[in-house]
Design a protein around this motif. Sequence first.
Motif, PDB file in Angstrom:
ATOM      1  N   GLU A   1       7.832   3.331  -7.404  1.00 55.34           N
ATOM      2  CA  GLU A   1       8.279   2.395  -8.448  1.00 55.34           C
ATOM      3  C   GLU A   1       9.509   1.609  -7.952  1.00 55.34           C
ATOM      4  N   LYS A   2      10.453   2.374  -7.407  1.00 53.24           N
ATOM      5  CA  LYS A   2      11.685   1.751  -6.900  1.00 53.24           C
ATOM      6  C   LYS A   2      11.371   0.800  -5.738  1.00 53.24           C
ATOM      7  N   ARG A   3      10.507   1.271  -4.821  1.00 55.42           N
ATOM      8  CA  ARG A   3      10.202   0.482  -3.623  1.00 55.42           C
ATOM      9  C   ARG A   3       9.446  -0.809  -3.969  1.00 55.42           C
ATOM     10  N   VAL A   4       8.531  -0.730  -4.959  1.00 55.01           N
ATOM     11  CA  VAL A   4       7.777  -1.944  -5.325  1.00 55.01           C
ATOM     12  C   VAL A   4       8.740  -2.993  -5.873  1.00 55.01           C
ATOM     13  N   LEU A   5       9.699  -2.561  -6.679  1.00 57.57           N
ATOM     14  CA  LEU A   5      10.657  -3.520  -7.240  1.00 57.57           C
ATOM     15  C   LEU A   5      11.549  -4.102  -6.135  1.00 57.57           C
ATOM     16  N   GLU A   6      11.897  -3.269  -5.146  1.00 58.10           N
ATOM     17  CA  GLU A   6      12.688  -3.790  -4.019  1.00 58.10           C
ATOM     18  C   GLU A   6      11.868  -4.825  -3.236  1.00 58.10           C
TER      19      GLU A   6
ATOM     20  N   ILE B   1       4.430   1.963   1.670  1.00 60.85           N
ATOM     21  CA  ILE B   1       5.327   2.923   1.029  1.00 60.85           C
ATOM     22  C   ILE B   1       4.797   4.323   1.335  1.00 60.85           C
ATOM     23  N   ASP B   2       5.682   5.172   1.864  1.00 60.26           N
ATOM     24  CA  ASP B   2       5.292   6.573   2.057  1.00 60.26           C
ATOM     25  C   ASP B   2       5.581   7.302   0.743  1.00 60.26           C
ATOM     26  N   TYR B   3       4.548   7.407  -0.094  1.00 63.27           N
ATOM     27  CA  TYR B   3       4.741   7.934  -1.452  1.00 63.27           C
ATOM     28  C   TYR B   3       5.179   9.399  -1.453  1.00 63.27           C
ATOM     29  N   ARG B   4       5.059  10.053  -0.281  1.00 65.94           N
ATOM     30  CA  ARG B   4       5.447  11.472  -0.245  1.00 65.94           C
ATOM     31  C   ARG B   4       6.956  11.630  -0.077  1.00 65.94           C
ATOM     32  N   THR B   5       7.627  10.600   0.399  1.00 66.86           N
ATOM     33  CA  THR B   5       9.086  10.686   0.567  1.00 66.86           C
ATOM     34  C   THR B   5       9.835   9.602  -0.207  1.00 66.86           C
ATOM     35  N   GLU B   6       9.103   8.579  -0.672  1.00 64.38           N
ATOM     36  CA  GLU B   6       9.774   7.476  -1.365  1.00 64.38           C
ATOM     37  C   GLU B   6       9.226   7.342  -2.784  1.00 64.38           C
TER      38      GLU B   6
ATOM     39  N   GLY C   1       0.819  -1.217   0.000  1.00 65.02           N
ATOM     40  CA  GLY C   1       0.000   0.000   0.000  1.00 65.02           C
ATOM     41  C   GLY C   1       0.848   1.260   0.000  1.00 65.02           C
ATOM     42  N   THR C   2       0.364   2.297  -0.671  1.00 67.59           N
ATOM     43  CA  THR C   2       0.991   3.614  -0.527  1.00 67.59           C
ATOM     44  C   THR C   2       0.049   4.486   0.306  1.00 67.59           C
ATOM     45  N   ALA C   3       0.644   5.257   1.224  1.00 64.14           N
ATOM     46  CA  ALA C   3      -0.170   6.137   2.077  1.00 64.14           C
ATOM     47  C   ALA C   3       0.763   7.102   2.795  1.00 64.14           C
ATOM     48  N   SER C   4       0.180   8.186   3.301  1.00 68.04           N
ATOM     49  CA  SER C   4       0.963   9.088   4.146  1.00 68.04           C
ATOM     50  C   SER C   4       1.433   8.324   5.388  1.00 68.04           C
ATOM     51  N   LYS C   5       2.627   8.677   5.853  1.00 69.01           N
ATOM     52  CA  LYS C   5       3.309   7.929   6.918  1.00 69.01           C
ATOM     53  C   LYS C   5       2.446   7.724   8.173  1.00 69.01           C
ATOM     54  N   SER C   6       1.686   8.772   8.555  1.00 63.65           N
ATOM     55  CA  SER C   6       0.920   8.692   9.809  1.00 63.65           C
ATOM     56  C   SER C   6      -0.092   7.540   9.799  1.00 63.65           C
ATOM     57  N   LYS C   7      -0.414   7.004   8.627  1.00 58.35           N
ATOM     58  CA  LYS C   7      -1.437   5.949   8.547  1.00 58.35           C
ATOM     59  C   LYS C   7      -0.831   4.541   8.543  1.00 58.35           C
ATOM     60  N   HIS C   8       0.500   4.465   8.486  1.00 58.04           N
ATOM     61  CA  HIS C   8       1.121   3.153   8.267  1.00 58.04           C
ATOM     62  C   HIS C   8       0.841   2.146   9.377  1.00 58.04           C
TER      63      HIS C   8
END
Length: 362
Positions: A218-223, A210-215, A191-198
């Motif tokens: 695409e890169k993180r999904v492949l990792e 994934i915190d899409y606002r800082t990460e 999931g992508t979301a703002s960090k406070s919801k993780h």
Amino acid sequence: MVAPRVAAARVPLAASRVHTIAMKQIYIPKAGPPEVLELRETKDPEPAAGQLRIRVEATGINFADIMGRLGIYPDLPKMPVVPGYEVAGRVDAVGQGADQRWVGKDVLAMTRFGGYADVVCVPEIQVFERPTAMSAQDGAALPVNYITAFQLTVVMGSLRKGDTVLVHSAGGGVGIAATQIAKHIGARVIGTASKSKHEYLRANGVDDLIDYRTEDFEKRVLEITAGAGVELILDAVGGESFKKGYRVLAPTGRLGMFGMSSAATDKKRNVASLLKTVAGMPWLQFNPPALLNANKGVFGVNVGHMWDQSARIAGWMRELITLYAQGVLRPHVDRVFPFEDAAAAHHYIQDRKNLGKVLLAP
Ligand SMILES: NC(=O)c1ccc[n+]([C@@H]2O[C@H](COP(=O)([O-])OP(=O)(O)OC[C@H]3O[C@@H](n4cnc5c(N)ncnc54)[C@H](OP(=O)(O)O)[C@@H]3O)[C@@H](O)[C@H]2O)c1
């Protein structure tokens, strides 16, 4: 139901609770910031032939209402208009030809606009009895989010046990619904979301966040997938996000596109954001030879264009209500704002603070 365009008396927000006889509706009188929302009173409606009248206890807010208020939602009828796609409450009258046995039943319903009201009249096929354990709040949180998620994951996404699905905006209403359905199927959820919801999302089934606002997602999904990519993506962010998503689809992967929230960057319409989102779309990438050779699929979902498919939608809704009754699905109602605070509710969502569903209560 399309909101009737009758002249309605304007009521100062603070005084509105005093009134109990007339219908209360929240209008978008013109495009603008949340403060344009206006509470008005008008005569109680009578149900037309085949309609049921519902005394509303809770109304769902959807991102489409925000886009509508911003003036960037093409489906919204001409302003002034009462937005709103879903309500829950109790039936108190039926129109000619409708089944009298509905009177007194606790229901949820899908409204074709007009849902920001304390009374609605809707065709019988758009109304569903709530199981005894389902509150009005859960009832109003269910229709749009869960129908959308069901169409994306099950009907068109063909999600299977063992697949990996990337859910954007995983902390929104659709994201939480999609996660619950995906986990029920036995899929792995990124999931992508703002960090406070993780923290909440991790505890509620999202396997990787994934915190899409800082990460870079695409890169993180492949990792996260060790380069394998994902079988399904649910993306309502739009623009460049569709391009990046397409690149991380595994062979046989499907990209489900169902919105463009990236166009809603400001509290007022921002033409530059809209153009950037539109320009960022993969206009050229999704051509037949490319799809064929990559073994990838792309599809679109707009539940608001499914009104001529009422019988199918009703079937999905009944499946979802059964899953609710079995305890498989549970909407997360984050906050309930009184009608008078509709503007604050819109701010709350646009500030990305909501974790799940935001409702209005008359
Ligand atoms: N096509 C359809 O039939 C259909 C049906 C329902 C919804 N949708 C679309 O699906 C998306 C999510 O809907 P929803 O009802 O689940 O949303 P929601 O509950 O209102 O959640 C909104 C969340 O989206 C995230 N977000 C991402 N970009 C944003 C932006 N530019 N401005 C504000 N928030 C942004 C924020 O969370 P994070 O920052 O934590 O990600 C925010 O809290 C919207 O784009 C909506 O239009 C489409």
